[in-house]
Design an enzyme around this catalytic site. Sequence first.
Site, PDB file in Angstrom:
ATOM      1  N   GLY A  33       0.894  -1.119  -0.039  1.00  0.00           N
ATOM      2  CA  GLY A  33      -0.013   0.071   0.057  1.00  0.00           C
ATOM      3  C   GLY A  33       0.846   1.182   0.035  1.00  0.00           C
ATOM      4  O   GLY A  33       2.097   1.138   0.160  1.00  0.00           O
TER       5      GLY A  33
ATOM      6  N   GLY B  84       0.697   5.742   1.025  1.00  0.00           N
ATOM      7  CA  GLY B  84      -0.042   6.761   1.683  1.00  0.00           C
ATOM      8  C   GLY B  84       0.886   8.051   1.979  1.00  0.00           C
ATOM      9  O   GLY B  84       1.825   8.088   1.285  1.00  0.00           O
TER      10      GLY B  84
ATOM     11  N   MET C 158       2.823   8.941   4.139  1.00  0.00           N
ATOM     12  CA  MET C 158       3.890   8.954   4.669  1.00  0.00           C
ATOM     13  C   MET C 158       5.019   8.144   3.751  1.00  0.00           C
ATOM     14  O   MET C 158       6.337   8.285   3.922  1.00  0.00           O
ATOM     15  CB  MET C 158       4.074   8.024   6.122  1.00  0.00           C
TER      16      MET C 158
ATOM     17  N   LYS D  73       8.919   0.189   4.752  1.00  0.00           N
ATOM     18  CA  LYS D  73       8.087   1.347   4.597  1.00  0.00           C
ATOM     19  C   LYS D  73       9.284   2.291   3.902  1.00  0.00           C
ATOM     20  O   LYS D  73      10.249   2.660   4.680  1.00  0.00           O
ATOM     21  CB  LYS D  73       7.271   2.044   5.600  1.00  0.00           C
TER      22      LYS D  73
ATOM     23  N   ASP E  11       0.186   9.749  15.757  1.00  0.00           N
ATOM     24  CA  ASP E  11      -0.658   9.369  14.736  1.00  0.00           C
ATOM     25  C   ASP E  11      -1.565   8.097  15.047  1.00  0.00           C
ATOM     26  O   ASP E  11      -1.538   7.154  14.093  1.00  0.00           O
ATOM     27  CB  ASP E  11       0.149   9.077  13.451  1.00  0.00           C
TER      28      ASP E  11
END
Length: 329
Positions: free
Chosen positions: A45, A47, A49, A66, A164
């Site tokens: 995925g 996003g 960030m 990530k 967050d």
Amino acid sequence: PDLAEELRDHVDALALIDDALEDRQFSEDPLPEKIGDYRIEGELGSGGMGTVYLARGPDEEAVAVKVIHPHLLERRGFFKRFLREAQMGAKLRHENVVRTLDVDAVQLGGRTAHFLVMEYVQGKTLRSLVQELGVVPEALLREIALQAALGLAAIHEQGIVHRDLKPENLLITDDHLVRIMDLGVARRIDATLALTQEGQFAGSLLYASPEQFEKTEIGPAADLYALGVLLYELATGGNPFRADQVAAVIKAHLEFVPARIQERVPDISPFFSEIVATLLEKKPDARIPSARGLTDILERGEEAAWWLSLIHISEPTRPSKSSRMPSSA
């Protein structure tokens, strides 16, 4: 107030620039074969960030990698905090927190890519849960709240504030554990204003505490506030601070006091309703003092000293503190 319209235009313009930078840098990137020592198997995925990949490490264990968007790392102070908190997070081992395994930087596609390696955990997010159920029953709410509080207590005791916490960042695993994700890559408030294709701002702002909009130090109480918003949403099916414009959401966090959950969902107990209302207090020192204290309250339930003291000093029916939702600024 006389500058609100102009400021909103500037904020929206900056958010659109962020989106444009992100799209230009990543939308057409081919899937990398390797990132550092990690062999990439697919994309999980993407996003605000960064982009998350499913990968295999040298030991062939599945991990989540990530890669942080470069334009975010250019913001003052972001990289130092990202690196510090990722390194601190790597020391944290708790069953309710997705562990950070590694943090590093490599050359990828002609540019430096900073990345974070995390446990790969299978399960469904709390966002998926509320979409599936509509509203979450209290027995499950209490268990989610307890496990999330245990995870937050472990995070806070390492000197970290997540900043967050939201339904997308909590997983329920196949063995019924609630696990907090994205430790070490918590968003700055100025990174939460990105617009979606529908013209609405992204999710993090809806869970930001009032002090995150003021020039004050952000402490663990901000995470407890976010947990309160999250639990309110799971219990009622809707975020109490949702509005059409960024300025209206900020104003709501600063001024609007939602009706207690019990007023909207009569099946919810006064005990749980009061926990969430206390977590949503505007002033940090008015909230439950710590995540560890919250775990004690949830474990003891209606026998907790906190609750017994409230019953003792309160009238049989506590008056509602709800107020009208402010209009958009």
